[in-house]
Design a protein around this motif. Structure first.
Motif, PDB file in Angstrom:
ATOM      1  N   SER A 165       0.834  -1.198   0.000  1.00 44.41           N
ATOM      2  CA  SER A 165       0.000   0.000   0.000  1.00 44.41           C
ATOM      3  C   SER A 165       0.872   1.253   0.000  1.00 44.41           C
ATOM      4  O   SER A 165       1.723   1.419   0.884  1.00 44.41           O
ATOM      5  N   PRO A 166       0.700   2.184  -0.967  1.00 43.06           N
ATOM      6  CA  PRO A 166       1.515   3.404  -1.000  1.00 43.06           C
ATOM      7  C   PRO A 166       1.118   4.358   0.125  1.00 43.06           C
ATOM      8  O   PRO A 166      -0.036   4.403   0.549  1.00 43.06           O
ATOM      9  N   ILE A 167       2.095   5.134   0.611  1.00 44.09           N
ATOM     10  CA  ILE A 167       1.880   6.096   1.699  1.00 44.09           C
ATOM     11  C   ILE A 167       2.225   7.495   1.188  1.00 44.09           C
ATOM     12  O   ILE A 167       3.347   7.729   0.715  1.00 44.09           O
ATOM     13  N   ASP A 168       1.278   8.406   1.282  1.00 44.34           N
ATOM     14  CA  ASP A 168       1.493   9.784   0.851  1.00 44.34           C
ATOM     15  C   ASP A 168       2.181  10.552   1.974  1.00 44.34           C
ATOM     16  O   ASP A 168       1.597  10.790   3.030  1.00 44.34           O
ATOM     17  N   ILE A 169       3.431  10.957   1.751  1.00 43.06           N
ATOM     18  CA  ILE A 169       4.190  11.671   2.791  1.00 43.06           C
ATOM     19  C   ILE A 169       4.366  13.151   2.449  1.00 43.06           C
ATOM     20  O   ILE A 169       5.130  13.852   3.137  1.00 43.06           O
ATOM     21  N   SER A 170       3.680  13.628   1.404  1.00 47.04           N
ATOM     22  CA  SER A 170       3.818  15.044   1.031  1.00 47.04           C
ATOM     23  C   SER A 170       3.280  15.930   2.149  1.00 47.04           C
ATOM     24  O   SER A 170       2.234  15.661   2.743  1.00 47.04           O
TER      25      SER A 170
ATOM     26  N   TYR B  74       4.740  16.441   5.038  1.00 47.57           N
ATOM     27  CA  TYR B  74       5.307  16.061   6.331  1.00 47.57           C
ATOM     28  C   TYR B  74       6.826  16.270   6.307  1.00 47.57           C
ATOM     29  O   TYR B  74       7.488  16.062   5.282  1.00 47.57           O
TER      30      TYR B  74
ATOM     31  N   ASP C  90      -4.616   4.314   4.128  1.00 48.19           N
ATOM     32  CA  ASP C  90      -5.653   5.236   4.601  1.00 48.19           C
ATOM     33  C   ASP C  90      -6.527   4.598   5.662  1.00 48.19           C
ATOM     34  O   ASP C  90      -7.035   5.270   6.559  1.00 48.19           O
TER      35      ASP C  90
END
Length: 600
Positions: A469-474, A476, A558
């Motif tokens: 599962s991809p994690i959005d770190i934009s 942070y 999510d």
């Protein structure tokens, strides 16, 4: 010379078993071949393996029937043909299933057990030998075959290991192939070679020399060894006596309380009944005073204890409904009670009646419509449907979610659906649908999370992040792993320190409350955010109506995220692994999180 004679006798017995049980040997060879294919191809050939086992058991049981009651070769060929026909019928039944279900396994196991008991009992029907003698011969043959097979497997395993370490690499499957050949082929054939030819009508076809040899082997096989006599009379019976005293004291002290609801006691009582009957049959060949005392006293103790167990199990049905396990516990209790009464009055030579009863109950439990599975399925579907109707949750084969029903009804629905899913019956229930998935669809179907209580009110919730599962770190500034383990008091409280916009910040664990808190501070000590970890775990606690509504096994990022935000910072915690374990004593919380920090 004696050693050579012994070896020749064993080899001669194996060869004799091949000719005595040709159908069984053919099916055992087929079973070994099927297992070999399964090992090499890593495929599921369970239906074929079970079919071969059914054929093998039918082969030696029908051979025993022919030896006892018939003498013509044509009848033997007819018995073989009947065995092949019944095996084909079994295969046509099981091949209809897309997979081998638990029901198929249990039905087949019970049928094989009934065939084995029939194999032991048939030679004693209206015969000069008793069931006790044939049982003793089988009992000794089983453990002899187990010992020889175990030694043979261990020896071959050591040889393979030595070759692998000293000479050249050997495939890891070699060990499985060895276990297959020894366990599926050698052990059963060696076991059958130790079974004597019992007196029967087929003796007309044998020469006087053969009859004399059979009589000598029969006498040796049915005789109780001195070692076994000492073990039964002076060790097992005294131990069982002490165990019985403990059971009786417990029942007497709790007869109006915990006895009727204590799930832990039920398997102990069933095990006690099995031990009493088994030792009674083995002790029937013994004439020492302890064995005689045991045969006189223990059947009278068995009956009331088993009756208590039957009543307790029947009362449990009011809470759990009928399952196949509960069905077998009760039906075995009835068998044990009847057997105990018979043992109180009939001579030990008539113990074959107990075997006939056991075979009858076994067959009764697998033949519809009174079998364990038809009754348990009907009962559980009925409980589920009745509860849904009472709560107005079903109409026209459509279930309407309702989270406001009572906890008791939620548990009934959860328990019934859990059982029906385990037994692969949900596809047959119209209002659940053919594609109903217990883990994915339960919440959406019923509107609440299913109960997962064990027999001692122990509940576990395990959540895992899908690694793909991809994690959005934009947005942070920091990404770090934080661990929270209740039992680890030596863990460093500082998770990490980092800089953002020229300022330094620290993320720490504080050991406050039951689980602790996650605290974000500046270097000067100013606190920017504090997260109570109890709230985080409660967020994922599905038994309390947590917000996680999909699968517990592989969450997307999510779904696994818990976010807290104020005017100074934003922290998102993504559960990598999370465990909530509840018991009547305490609840433990452990988890690994990805922690994303944004400074505003």
């Amino acid at each position: 010379m004696k050693l050579i004679d012994k070896i020749n006798e064993k080899l001669g017995g194996l060869v004799a078993a091949l000719s005595r049980y040709p159908v069984t040997v053919i099916f055992l060879v087929a079973a070994a071949v099927v297992n070999t294919m399964a090992i090499e191809q890593d495929a599921d050939y369970t239906r074929y393996l079970l079919t071969c086992l059914v054929g093998a058991f039918l082969g030696f049981t029908l051979q025993a029937v022919w030896e006892r009651f018939f003498d013509k070769t044509s009848y033997r060929l007819a018995a073989m043909g009947l065995g092949l026909l019944l095996t084909l019928g079994y295969f046509l039944i099981v091949r209809q299933d897309t997979s081998t279900s638990m029901e198929t396994w249990i039905r087949t196991s019970v049928a094989l057990f009934a065939l084995l008991m029939a194999y032991i009992w048939v030679p004693a029907i209206k015969s000069e030998i008793s069931f006790n003698q044939s049982f003793m011969a089988t009992f000794k043959a089983f453990f002899n075959a187990l010992l020889f097979s175990g030694v043979l497997f261990a020896g071959i395993t050591l040889i393979i290991t030595a070759i692998d370490l000293l000479l050249f690499r050997v495939s890891e499957n070699a060990y499985l192939h060895t276990l297959n050949i020894v366990g599926i082929l050698f052990a059963p054939i060696y076991f059958l070679s130790l079974i004597p030819i019992y007196p029967g009508v087929s003796d007309k076809n044998r020469s006087p020399e053969q009859l004399e040899y059979n009589r000598e082997k029969l006498a040796r096989s049915c005789q109780c060894p001195r070692f076994l006599e000492v073990l039964i009379s002076y060790i097992i019976i005294p131990l069982l006596t002490v165990y019985t005293v403990i059971l009786v004291i417990y029942i007497a002290r709790n007869i109006t309380g915990d006895f009727w609801t204590d799930n832990r006691l039920e398997p102990m009582l069933v095990g006690f009944a099995i031990a009493v009957i088994l030792i009674y049959i083995l002790a029937s060949n013994l004439e020492n005073i302890i064995a005689k005392w045991y045969r006189k006293i223990f059947p009278k103790i068995l009956v009331p204890i088993v009756i208590f167990q039957i009543v307790a199990s029947a009362l449990r049905i009011q809470d759990t409904g009928i399952t196949h396990g509960r069905y077998y516990v009760i039906i075995f209790g009835v068998f044990a009670a009847i057997s105990g009464i018979l043992m109180c009055f009939m001579p030990v030579r008539k113990n074959g009646i107990i075997a006939a009863l056991l075979i009858g109950f076994s067959v009764f439990s697998i033949i519809p419509p009174v079998d364990a599975f038809t009754i348990s399925r009907s009962n559980q579907v009925g409980r589920l449907t009745e509860t849904l109707v009472d709560n107005s949750m079903i109409q026209d084969d459509t279930v309407f979610p309702n989270a406001s029903i009572s906890e008791a009804d939620k548990k009934i629905i959860s328990d019934s659906v859990n059982y029906l899913a385990m037994m692969e019956y949900t596809s047959e229930i119209s209002f659940l649908g053919k594609d109903f998935d217990l883990y994915q669809d339960f919440y959406d179907t019923f509107g609440f999370y299913r109960y997962e209580e064990g027999p001692h009110r122990y509940e576990s919730i395990y959540l895992n992040l899908n690694p793909q599962s991809p994690i959005d770190i934009s947005g942070y500034q920091t990404f770090v792993v934080a661990n929270f383990y209740m039992q680890d008091d030596k863990m460093d409280p500082t998770i990490c320190s980092f800089e953002s916009n020229g300022k330094s910040y620290t993320l720490v664990r504080e050991k406050t409350g039951r689980i602790g808190e996650l605290v974000l501070t500046e270097t000067d000590g100013q606190e920017l955010m504090r997260i109570n970890m109890q709230e985080v775990f409660d967020h994922f606690d599905t038994s309390q109506g947590g917000s996680y509504q999909v699968s517990k096994d592989y969450m997307n990022a999510d779904e696994a995220m818990f976010t807290v935000e104020n005017d100074k910072a934003k922290i998102s915690m993504i559960a990598i692994f999370l465990a909530i374990e509840k018991s009547e004593v305490e609840t433990t919380y452990n988890a690994d999180f990805y922690v994303l920090v944004q400074i505003k």
